[in-house]
Design an enzyme around this catalytic site. Structure first.
Site, PDB file in Angstrom:
ATOM      1  N   CYS A 122       7.439 -34.208  -0.115  1.00  0.00           N
ATOM      2  CA  CYS A 122       6.631 -32.981   0.079  1.00  0.00           C
ATOM      3  C   CYS A 122       4.843 -33.507  -0.879  1.00  0.00           C
ATOM      4  O   CYS A 122       4.419 -32.346  -0.617  1.00  0.00           O
ATOM      5  CB  CYS A 122       6.779 -32.053  -0.782  1.00  0.00           C
ATOM      6  SG  CYS A 122       9.033 -32.026   0.536  1.00  0.00           S
ATOM      7  N   HIS A 269       2.854 -26.050  -0.694  1.00  0.00           N
ATOM      8  CA  HIS A 269       3.894 -26.631  -0.256  1.00  0.00           C
ATOM      9  C   HIS A 269       4.898 -25.780   0.869  1.00  0.00           C
ATOM     10  O   HIS A 269       4.857 -24.237   0.127  1.00  0.00           O
ATOM     11  CB  HIS A 269       4.440 -27.829  -0.750  1.00  0.00           C
ATOM     12  CG  HIS A 269       5.605 -28.196   0.056  1.00  0.00           C
ATOM     13  ND1 HIS A 269       5.542 -28.762   1.581  1.00  0.00           N
ATOM     14  CD2 HIS A 269       7.120 -28.587  -0.133  1.00  0.00           C
ATOM     15  CE1 HIS A 269       6.513 -29.079   2.657  1.00  0.00           C
ATOM     16  NE2 HIS A 269       8.198 -29.131   1.136  1.00  0.00           N
ATOM     17  N   ASN A 300      10.007 -26.632   7.327  1.00  0.00           N
ATOM     18  CA  ASN A 300       9.185 -27.467   5.798  1.00  0.00           C
ATOM     19  C   ASN A 300       9.198 -28.688   7.095  1.00  0.00           C
ATOM     20  O   ASN A 300      10.309 -29.146   7.021  1.00  0.00           O
ATOM     21  CB  ASN A 300      10.607 -27.488   4.734  1.00  0.00           C
ATOM     22  CG  ASN A 300      10.518 -28.424   3.802  1.00  0.00           C
ATOM     23  OD1 ASN A 300       9.129 -28.816   4.204  1.00  0.00           O
ATOM     24  ND2 ASN A 300      10.668 -27.909   3.132  1.00  0.00           N
TER      25      ASN A 300
HETATM   26  C1  COA Z   1      17.784 -23.904   0.053  1.00  0.00           C
HETATM   27  C2  COA Z   1      17.270 -22.517  -0.322  1.00  0.00           C
HETATM   28  C3  COA Z   1      16.795 -22.001   0.703  1.00  0.00           C
HETATM   29  C4  COA Z   1      18.294 -22.351  -0.781  1.00  0.00           C
HETATM   30  O1  COA Z   1      18.460 -20.338  -1.133  1.00  0.00           O
HETATM   31  P1  COA Z   1      19.203 -20.168  -2.460  1.00  0.00           P
HETATM   32  O2  COA Z   1      18.805 -19.126  -3.535  1.00  0.00           O
HETATM   33  O3  COA Z   1      19.262 -21.046  -3.899  1.00  0.00           O
HETATM   34  O4  COA Z   1      20.714 -19.781  -2.622  1.00  0.00           O
HETATM   35  P2  COA Z   1      21.941 -20.788  -3.123  1.00  0.00           P
HETATM   36  O5  COA Z   1      21.711 -22.432  -3.079  1.00  0.00           O
HETATM   37  O6  COA Z   1      21.730 -20.033  -4.392  1.00  0.00           O
HETATM   38  O7  COA Z   1      23.009 -19.971  -2.823  1.00  0.00           O
HETATM   39  C5  COA Z   1      23.327 -18.820  -2.509  1.00  0.00           C
HETATM   40  C6  COA Z   1      24.485 -17.767  -1.743  1.00  0.00           C
HETATM   41  O8  COA Z   1      24.110 -18.734  -0.291  1.00  0.00           O
HETATM   42  C7  COA Z   1      24.684 -19.490   0.479  1.00  0.00           C
HETATM   43  N1  COA Z   1      24.454 -20.706   1.231  1.00  0.00           N
HETATM   44  C8  COA Z   1      23.924 -21.372   0.838  1.00  0.00           C
HETATM   45  N2  COA Z   1      23.038 -21.560   2.033  1.00  0.00           N
HETATM   46  C9  COA Z   1      23.576 -20.963   3.293  1.00  0.00           C
HETATM   47  C10 COA Z   1      23.004 -20.665   4.635  1.00  0.00           C
HETATM   48  N3  COA Z   1      22.776 -21.906   5.402  1.00  0.00           N
HETATM   49  N4  COA Z   1      23.138 -19.459   5.161  1.00  0.00           N
HETATM   50  C11 COA Z   1      24.122 -18.802   4.535  1.00  0.00           C
HETATM   51  N5  COA Z   1      24.457 -18.995   3.261  1.00  0.00           N
HETATM   52  C12 COA Z   1      24.161 -19.486   2.639  1.00  0.00           C
HETATM   53  C13 COA Z   1      25.461 -20.129  -1.780  1.00  0.00           C
HETATM   54  O9  COA Z   1      27.344 -20.029  -0.341  1.00  0.00           O
HETATM   55  C14 COA Z   1      25.924 -18.843  -2.404  1.00  0.00           C
HETATM   56  O10 COA Z   1      26.881 -18.241  -2.090  1.00  0.00           O
HETATM   57  P3  COA Z   1      27.249 -17.522  -3.267  1.00  0.00           P
HETATM   58  O11 COA Z   1      26.300 -15.721  -4.121  1.00  0.00           O
HETATM   59  O12 COA Z   1      28.646 -17.053  -2.167  1.00  0.00           O
HETATM   60  O13 COA Z   1      27.755 -18.856  -4.084  1.00  0.00           O
HETATM   61  C15 COA Z   1      16.942 -22.340  -1.967  1.00  0.00           C
HETATM   62  O14 COA Z   1      17.347 -23.524  -2.386  1.00  0.00           O
HETATM   63  C16 COA Z   1      15.330 -23.902  -1.720  1.00  0.00           C
HETATM   64  O15 COA Z   1      14.433 -23.135  -1.228  1.00  0.00           O
HETATM   65  N6  COA Z   1      15.036 -24.689  -2.398  1.00  0.00           N
HETATM   66  C17 COA Z   1      14.003 -25.468  -2.674  1.00  0.00           C
HETATM   67  C18 COA Z   1      13.540 -26.580  -1.584  1.00  0.00           C
HETATM   68  C19 COA Z   1      12.526 -27.150  -1.374  1.00  0.00           C
HETATM   69  O16 COA Z   1      11.639 -26.284  -2.160  1.00  0.00           O
HETATM   70  N7  COA Z   1      12.582 -28.921  -1.551  1.00  0.00           N
HETATM   71  C20 COA Z   1      11.328 -28.951  -1.980  1.00  0.00           C
HETATM   72  C21 COA Z   1      10.709 -30.068  -0.641  1.00  0.00           C
HETATM   73  S1  COA Z   1      11.554 -30.431   0.016  1.00  0.00           S
END
Ligand code: COA
Length: 344
Positions: A122, A269, A300
């Site tokens: 990215c 990004h 993304n």
């Molecule tokens: C992927 C992303 C959106 C997830 O958001 P987050 O706030 O980190 O969420 P978490 O992984 O901590 O999960 C939080 C909760 O949501 C749940 N969850 C995870 N994916 C889920 C989905 N698709 N739908 C619903 N719930 C989901 C988890 O199980 C967790 O539940 P819990 O609180 O009961 O344990 C976020 O981490 C992100 O954007 N990461 C960076 C991506 C990025 O920058 N990539 C780099 C370039 S590729």
């Protein structure tokens, strides 16, 4: 002293034109939740995404790249034959060799152009801006086409709830050429391979597809053939992007000698709207700075996300030619790069 002559190019470089290609098929969150256990509300509030584009079979890496680059060349006011270097950043060109930049250059009509691919995930677009700037100023190249392109859906497990709602497809291109005045600030870039397992292909191709007649039989053959996908441990990446990348962005502003209140546009990004918000806040940018929110409608698209977001802002009139923008890319590697640019 040796008798070797060194080349010297233009004093500065600039982005002359930007072009994008967005696949036809719009996939909304209602469709996504038929594949993963999630909800429209969760996806919107956690990532900002409401819909994304997925490529159809005819919208190949080659096709999308050529379409985006043609638009960028036209907007730069050049003929394809003037492009002497083509760089493509992608992690989803599935043919190991040759580099797809070569066939893209041919189809564009950039005859005999130097052509090669890079993999900086990215951060690919910002890596290419730094490379093209250096090539132009060294005299190695004059007009460089830089193309960020992904068909992430080829490497996404549609049932993986940590990636299926995020990744999307598209291509974004820019043409860079000589400039009389500084238009590209110094790049601030780097990598952290110690965190390489946070975003990674689930298995290498040689473990995914068994070979009967290996050159080195001691490598053994894979037990079962399975298609690799991209796996992401989202939360640590989220934290790294929100905090460490704000610091990198601040360094890029500082390196360019641009104060936060002199900035017009911020194009990080497009990974997550909440990461964008965290960076915006940490950078203490004034509220009238235009912020790219392309992720809302396009998800993304990795190496394509920054040029696509810039094109959206220019086409809507939210951003204007000649304005000062901060771009920053970050992703699998981990890798990162940011710089200040003047919009074309
Ligand atoms: C992927 C992303 C959106 C997830 O958001 P987050 O706030 O980190 O969420 P978490 O992984 O901590 O999960 C939080 C909760 O949501 C749940 N969850 C995870 N994916 C889920 C989905 N698709 N739908 C619903 N719930 C989901 C988890 O199980 C967790 O539940 P819990 O609180 O009961 O344990 C976020 O981490 C992100 O954007 N990461 C960076 C991506 C990025 O920058 N990539 C780099 C370039 S590729």
């Amino acid at each position: 002293m040796s008798g070797v002559k060194a080349s010297q190019g233009a004093a500065f470089s600039k982005i002359m034109g930007i072009g994008g290609y967005r696949p036809r098929r719009v996939v909304d969150n209602a469709e996504i939740v038929t594949y993963i256990d999630s909800s429209d509300e969760w996806i919107r509030t956690r990532s900002g995404i409401t819909e994304r584009r997925w490529a159809s079979p005819d919208e190949t890496v080659q096709m999308m790249s050529v379409a985006a680059a043609r638009t960028a060349i036209e907007r730069a006011g050049l003929e394809p034959g003037q492009v002497d270097t083509v760089i493509v950043a992608t992690v989803t060109h599935l043919l190991q060799t040759p580099a797809i930049a070569t066939t893209i250059a041919s189809e564009l009509g950039a005859k005999n152009a130097a052509a090669f691919d890079i993999n900086a995930a990215c951060a690919g677009f910002c890596y290419m801006v730094a490379m093209a700037d250096a090539l132009i100023r060294s005299g190695a190249s004059k007009y460089v086409a830089i193309i960020g392109v992904e068909r992430l859906t080829d490497l996404t497990d549609i049932h993986d709830r940590s990636t299926a709602f995020i990744f999307a497809d598209g291509a974004g291109a820019a043409i860079m050429g000589p400039s009389d005045e500084p238009s590209i600030g110094p790049v601030v870039w780097g990598s952290d391979g110690e965190q390489s397992d946070l975003i990674t292909q689930t298995q290498p191709w040689d473990k995914a597809i068994p070979r009967q007649d290996r050159v080195r039989p001691e490598d053994g053959t894979a037990e079962a053939a399975t298609w690799p996908t991209i796996a992401m441990t989202g939360n640590p990446v989220f934290k790294w992007a929100s905090y460490a990348m704000a610091k990198t962005a601040a360094e890029a502003l500082d390196a360019a000698g641009v104060q936060p209140d002199e900035l017009d546009v911020f194009v990080p990004h497009q990974a997550n709207n909440r990461i964008t918000d965290a960076m915006f806040k940490a950078l203490k940018l004034p509220s009238d700075v235009v912020i790219a929110r392309d992720i809302v409608n396009h998800g993304n698209t990795s190496a394509a996300s920054i040029p696509l977001a810039i094109e959206t802002l220019l086409e809507s009139g939210e951003a204007k030619s000649g304005q000062t923008a901060l771009i920053i890319g970050f992703g699998a590697g981990l890798v990162f790069a940011g710089q200040v640019i003047t919009l074309p």
